[in-house]
Design a protein around this motif. Structure first.
Motif, short mmCIF file in Angstrom:
data_model
loop_
_atom_site.label_atom_id
_atom_site.label_comp_id
_atom_site.label_asym_id
_atom_site.label_seq_id
_atom_site.Cartn_x
_atom_site.Cartn_y
_atom_site.Cartn_z
N ILE A 172 -10.01 17.04 5.51
CA ILE A 172 -9.10 18.11 5.09
C ILE A 172 -9.53 19.39 5.80
O ILE A 172 -10.68 19.83 5.69
CB ILE A 172 -9.15 18.30 3.56
CG1 ILE A 172 -8.57 17.05 2.87
CG2 ILE A 172 -8.36 19.54 3.13
CD1 ILE A 172 -8.62 17.09 1.36
N ILE A 173 -8.61 19.97 6.54
CA ILE A 173 -8.94 21.15 7.34
C ILE A 173 -8.24 22.41 6.85
O ILE A 173 -8.52 23.50 7.34
CB ILE A 173 -8.62 20.91 8.83
CG1 ILE A 173 -7.15 20.50 9.02
CG2 ILE A 173 -9.53 19.84 9.39
CD1 ILE A 173 -6.79 20.23 10.46
N HIS A 224 -23.88 22.70 -7.25
CA HIS A 224 -24.02 23.91 -6.45
C HIS A 224 -22.76 24.78 -6.54
O HIS A 224 -22.86 26.00 -6.76
CB HIS A 224 -24.30 23.54 -4.99
CG HIS A 224 -24.23 24.71 -4.05
ND1 HIS A 224 -25.27 25.61 -3.89
CD2 HIS A 224 -23.23 25.14 -3.22
CE1 HIS A 224 -24.92 26.55 -3.02
NE2 HIS A 224 -23.70 26.27 -2.59
N LEU A 225 -21.61 24.16 -6.38
CA LEU A 225 -20.36 24.92 -6.38
C LEU A 225 -20.11 25.58 -7.75
O LEU A 225 -19.71 26.74 -7.83
CB LEU A 225 -19.19 24.00 -6.03
CG LEU A 225 -19.13 23.54 -4.57
CD1 LEU A 225 -18.07 22.45 -4.41
CD2 LEU A 225 -18.83 24.71 -3.64
N LEU A 226 -20.36 24.84 -8.81
CA LEU A 226 -20.06 25.38 -10.14
C LEU A 226 -21.05 26.46 -10.55
O LEU A 226 -20.68 27.40 -11.27
CB LEU A 226 -20.06 24.25 -11.17
CG LEU A 226 -18.96 23.21 -11.01
CD1 LEU A 226 -19.04 22.16 -12.12
CD2 LEU A 226 -17.57 23.86 -11.02
N ASP A 237 -9.82 27.84 -7.01
CA ASP A 237 -11.03 28.59 -6.68
C ASP A 237 -12.08 27.77 -5.94
O ASP A 237 -12.64 28.23 -4.94
CB ASP A 237 -11.66 29.13 -7.98
CG ASP A 237 -10.69 29.96 -8.80
OD1 ASP A 237 -10.11 30.90 -8.24
OD2 ASP A 237 -10.50 29.66 -10.00
N ILE A 238 -12.37 26.56 -6.41
CA ILE A 238 -13.51 25.81 -5.90
C ILE A 238 -13.22 25.15 -4.56
O ILE A 238 -13.99 25.28 -3.60
CB ILE A 238 -13.96 24.75 -6.93
CG1 ILE A 238 -14.29 25.43 -8.27
CG2 ILE A 238 -15.15 23.98 -6.39
CD1 ILE A 238 -15.38 26.46 -8.21
N ILE A 239 -12.11 24.42 -4.46
CA ILE A 239 -11.80 23.67 -3.24
C ILE A 239 -11.64 24.58 -2.02
O ILE A 239 -12.22 24.30 -0.95
CB ILE A 239 -10.56 22.78 -3.43
CG1 ILE A 239 -10.81 21.75 -4.55
CG2 ILE A 239 -10.18 22.09 -2.13
CD1 ILE A 239 -11.98 20.84 -4.31
N PRO A 240 -10.88 25.68 -2.11
CA PRO A 240 -10.76 26.56 -0.92
C PRO A 240 -12.12 27.06 -0.42
O PRO A 240 -12.34 27.15 0.79
CB PRO A 240 -9.88 27.70 -1.42
CG PRO A 240 -9.08 27.11 -2.52
CD PRO A 240 -10.00 26.14 -3.20
N HIS A 241 -13.02 27.39 -1.33
CA HIS A 241 -14.34 27.84 -0.91
C HIS A 241 -15.15 26.70 -0.31
O HIS A 241 -15.86 26.87 0.69
CB HIS A 241 -15.09 28.44 -2.11
CG HIS A 241 -16.49 28.87 -1.78
ND1 HIS A 241 -16.78 30.10 -1.24
CD2 HIS A 241 -17.68 28.21 -1.89
CE1 HIS A 241 -18.09 30.20 -1.04
NE2 HIS A 241 -18.65 29.06 -1.44
N LEU A 243 -14.22 24.19 1.36
CA LEU A 243 -13.78 23.83 2.71
C LEU A 243 -14.62 24.50 3.79
O LEU A 243 -14.75 23.98 4.90
CB LEU A 243 -12.31 24.21 2.89
CG LEU A 243 -11.25 23.19 2.46
CD1 LEU A 243 -9.86 23.78 2.57
CD2 LEU A 243 -11.37 21.92 3.29
N LYS A 244 -15.19 25.66 3.48
CA LYS A 244 -15.95 26.41 4.47
C LYS A 244 -17.35 25.84 4.68
O LYS A 244 -17.97 26.10 5.72
CB LYS A 244 -16.06 27.87 4.02
CG LYS A 244 -14.72 28.55 3.77
CD LYS A 244 -14.93 29.94 3.18
CE LYS A 244 -13.60 30.59 2.80
NZ LYS A 244 -13.80 31.91 2.15
#
Length: 442
Positions: A172-173, A224-226, A237-241, A243-244
């Motif tokens: 997913i890009i 880590h993300l949470l 909120d979580i998925i867009p961040h 991706l980086k």
């Protein structure tokens, strides 16, 4: 699968599915005459060997908790369990669940298992059949930090979903949350060359890949993300961040899937079960949808004409006509009634007529009274409908609230426990509605 746990999200307030969610959580809404929505997600987990299951609940969760407790029991020789985790206030958590990610974040302390490697995160209000073992194998083969199940949707539906752009290796890009116009995501049109070979399902032109809200996440990545981010929702909120910084891959799902979060999709999915072949095969030992075992008598039909119907156990159909409708458990339909393109959820118990205390007392039994006509409607549980009642949106009113019924997207919904007197007619002209006598809710 032993190194995974499943987390099923119980959903928010369910306002788009109101009034079916007036007194119950979305996953507790009855489905297909005998099931509840939560049974689909749990059954998918059990068929895949995922037996450590947590269900996160918050709003109107009493009936959902009761159903899960009564239905799913594991052997004492098994390490499997289904545990309900309601929202709670504590010294660490001073607020209710604020979104999907926040619900998981508040329960991280409950998910500590020595061998845990991956989380499987699912919604509790979707109708589909997915082999989660295939999803996990794909996740591991890709070396993914996060895998997201996606499904092709038309341009008309993109505003309801998170839309992803997929590379040639299915990574997913790009991700856009609920875009309002196809023109804003012209670079995210689905690539047909990525579709699985031999796929027979017709696709719209153009189509887009939409997130199904089904994820596999590595334990360390999720934690880590949470813990590092303050966002409350995975897709917003979580998925867009993520991706980086992380490897995120798509799992292309091309089977039947319906998000049952709105009345029209819920109505459409229930009636789709009547077709042959149905999009979800309920008559296959390998894909059984598990639900509560009830000791009910077989359904009884006397002098009844049925033109396509799904009949649950314990129902009695006496001298009536059923056309393309779902008849739920313990549903009683009396002589001369006509049911067309409707969902009758049935009853929680068999009715026993009480003794009348005076000649003026009137009694309306649970079920559909003789001579009543119901078309394109959803009748919730324990409704007491008198004789010669007409439930029919003849004028095609799209949306309406009243004391006795609701109309959503042209579909009439009678709430649970409603009592409708003899000879009552739903006439959808506004001036006529105001003149109707009130209907009581027991």
């Amino acid at each position: 699968m032993k190194n995974c746990i499943s987390v099923i999200l119980g959903g928010g307030r369910g306002t788009r599915l109101f009034p079916l969610t007036k007194n119950r959580a979305k996953p507790a809404v009855p489905l297909g005459g005998k099931y509840r929505l939560i049974d689909v997600a749990i059954s998918n987990c059990l068929h895949a060997g995922l037996e450590k299951i947590f269900v996160l609940t918050q709003f109107n969760s009493a009936s959902l908790n009761r159903h899960i407790f009564r239905t799913y029991r594991f052997s004492e020789f098994s390490q499997g369990f289904i545990e309900i985790l309601p929202a709670e206030l504590s010294s660490d958590n001073t607020d209710w669940y604020q979104g999907t990610a926040d619900a998981v974040r508040q329960n991280i302390k409950n998910f500590q298992f020595p061998s845990l490697e991956n989380f499987v995160i699912l919604g509790g209000d979707q109708l589909y059949r997915m082999d989660l073992r295939h999803l996990l194998r794909t996740h591991q083969r890709n070396g993914a930090d996060i895998s997201i199940a996606v499904i092709p949707v038309s341009a008309e539906k993109i505003s309801r979903f998170g839309i992803v752009r997929i590379g040639q290796n299915k990574e997913i890009i790009d991700y856009r949350e609920k875009p309002q116009a196809a023109s804003s995501i012209s670079d995210m049109v689905g690539d047909r060359s990525l579709l699985p070979e031999g796929m027979e399902r017709p696709l719209p032109t153009p189509f887009y890949w939409a997130s199904m809200g089904i994820y596999i996440m590595k334990k360390n990545v999720l934690e880590h993300l949470l813990l590092e981010l303050k966002g409350d929702d995975f897709e917003k909120d979580i998925i867009p961040h993520a991706l980086k910084n992380f490897q995120i891959y798509a799992f292309l799902f091309t089977g039947y899937w319906e998000d049952l979060g709105i009345i029209s999709s819920f109505y459409r999915a229930n009636l789709a079960m009547i077709s042959n072949p149905a999009p979800i095969n309920l008559y296959n030992n390998l894909t059984t949808v598990y639900t509560r075992h009830r000791h009910l008598p077989p359904s009884l039909a006397i002098n009844t004409k049925i033109e396509g119907g799904l009949l649950a156990a314990g129902s009695k159909l006496i001298n009536c006509n059923i056309k393309h409708s779902v008849v739920g458990i313990r549903c009683i339909i009396h002589s001369g009634a006509v049911i067309e393109d409707s969902i009758l959820m049935g009853a929680d118990y068999f009715d026993t007529e009480p003794k009348l205390t005076s000649p003026l007392d009137t009694y309306v039994p649970i079920g559909i009274g003789g001579g009543s006509i119901i078309r394109r409607a959803i009748i919730d549980k324990n409704v007491r409908m008198g004789q010669n009642v007409v439930i029919d949106n003849t004028n095609g009113v799209p949306h309406l609230d009243s004391d006795l019924y609701y109309i959503r997207e042209g579909i009439i919904v009678i709430p649970k426990n409603t009592v409708i007197p003899d000879n009552f007619r739903i006439e959808t002209h506004p001036d006529y509605i105001e003149s109707q006598s009130p209907v009581t809710h027991s």
